[in-house]
Write an enzyme that holds these catalytic residues in place. Structure first.
Site, PDB file in Angstrom:
ATOM      1  CE  LYS A  53      -3.801  -2.536   1.906  1.00 51.61           C
ATOM      2  NZ  LYS A  53      -4.478  -3.093   3.073  1.00 51.61           N
ATOM      3  CD  GLN A  97      -3.488  -4.688   6.248  1.00 48.22           C
ATOM      4  OE1 GLN A  97      -3.312  -3.742   5.488  1.00 48.22           O
ATOM      5  NE2 GLN A  97      -4.160  -5.771   5.883  1.00 48.22           N
ATOM      6  CG  ASP A 120     -10.155  -0.743   4.202  1.00 51.36           C
ATOM      7  OD1 ASP A 120      -9.841  -1.019   3.032  1.00 51.36           O
ATOM      8  OD2 ASP A 120      -9.464  -1.052   5.196  1.00 51.36           O
TER       9      ASP A 120
END
Ligand code: NAP
Length: 285
Positions: A53, A97, A120
């Site tokens: 990322k 994460q 997300d």
């Protein structure tokens, strides 16, 4: 024989679009785009995802801010950091994460992220917006799948779409997105009866189960578009999907490989969401 859907190429095209728009925003409006990535603990797979990322951020011209926290970080400490990032103007998107260490309640952390920075799209507000079709962000993997289907030139309207898997991050939002594109959608799961017959009716089949080679060619309708979300690590270390590629490619018209299909799309869509967040926060979109 099926045509391969090249996830690497489609994801490169998405990232190029994002990079171009990011450069334009910087040059014309002085806007910088920033993504904060928070990782707790030392899970090697999570480490790889976070590094990927970061690299993607650099490639599209974003600032990335990494917060690598110790395994022993408390929930309160993590929530404090999320609150700081919520208020930090340099940070347009926040990604925590997953999975988090067991002593931390993932839901509490997701709920603490400002919905405007929830790139997300896991926050209940963003999940709800997807249900009513008024979303800013789409969850990255299902959004990536839609882009791959689009790349085949397939019109989803009126098609029989079957999604195997009903997780909150893949199966359920995937079904909703296909429905919004006027597909006739069936969601299957571990309690589904007659899975094979249902799959055989699918013009578009999206498989997100997490079981290596589970869907075989005899479950696939001639000419179907087959999207394999699964990522399974075999004993020999090789990565494989939920679809048995060799038998499936003989029936499908288009099929994604694993690796090189859905996987590369997820990060590309994260970059796209972060750019959208930055534009919205600047009042541009
Ligand atoms: P998950 O939360 O474990 O959900 C799996 C789903 O599959 C569940 O809904 C489950 O049904 C269903 N299922 C399990 N066994 C089944 C069976 N025998 N027949 C029919 N349905 C069955 O997994 P996930 O997070 O959605 O991920 C699915 C796969 O996609 C995994 O391999 C994951 O690694 C991969 N993935 C890839 C990406 C990417 O970027 N490429 C991103 C996310 C996930 P029940 O609900 O009844 O238990």
């Amino acid at each position: 024989m099926a045509q391969l859907i090249d996830g690497k190429a489609v994801s490169a095209a998405v990232k190029a679009e994002v990079a171009e728009e990011t450069a334009k925003l910087r040059d014309e409006k002085g806007l910088k785009v920033g993504l904060a990535v928070v990782i707790v603990g030392n899970d090697p797979a999570s480490r790889v995802y976070v590094n990927n990322k970061k690299k993607a951020c650099e490639a599209v011209g974003f600032q990335s801010y990494e917060y690598a926290l110790d395994e022993t970080t408390t929930q309160e400490q993590l929530l404090d950091l999320v609150n700081v990032l919520n208020r930090d103007d340099r940070v347009n998107g926040i990604l925590v994460q997953l999975p988090l260490p067991k002593h931390i309640d993932e839901k509490a952390v997701i709920n603490a992220i400002s919905p405007d920075k929830d790139v997300d799209a896991f926050h209940p507000i963003n999940v709800g917006k997807i249900m009513i079709g008024e979303y800013s962000f789409l969850p990255c993997t299902p959004a990536g799948v839609m882009r791959l289907i689009e790349s085949t030139g397939t019109d989803i309207t009126g098609k029989q779409c079957v999604v195997i898997g009903r997780s909150n991050i893949v199966g359920k939002p995937q079904a909703m997105l296909l429905l919004q594109k006027n597909g006739t959608v069936t969601i299957c799961h571990s309690k589904t009866k007659n899975l094979k017959e249902i799959c055989l009716g699918a013009d578009i089949l999206v498989v997100a189960i997490g079981r290596a080679n589970f869907v075989t060619g005899d479950m696939i309708k001639e000419g179907a578009v087959v999207i394999d979300v699964g990522m399974n690590r075999l004993e020999n270390g090789k990565l494989c999907g939920d679809v048995e590629f060799e038998s499936a490619e003989k029936k499908a018209s288009f099929i994604t490989p694993v690796p090189g299909g859905v996987g590369p799309m997820t990060i590309a869509m994260l970059m796209k969401n972060t750019l959208t967040a930055a534009k919205q926060q600047a009042g541009i979109e």
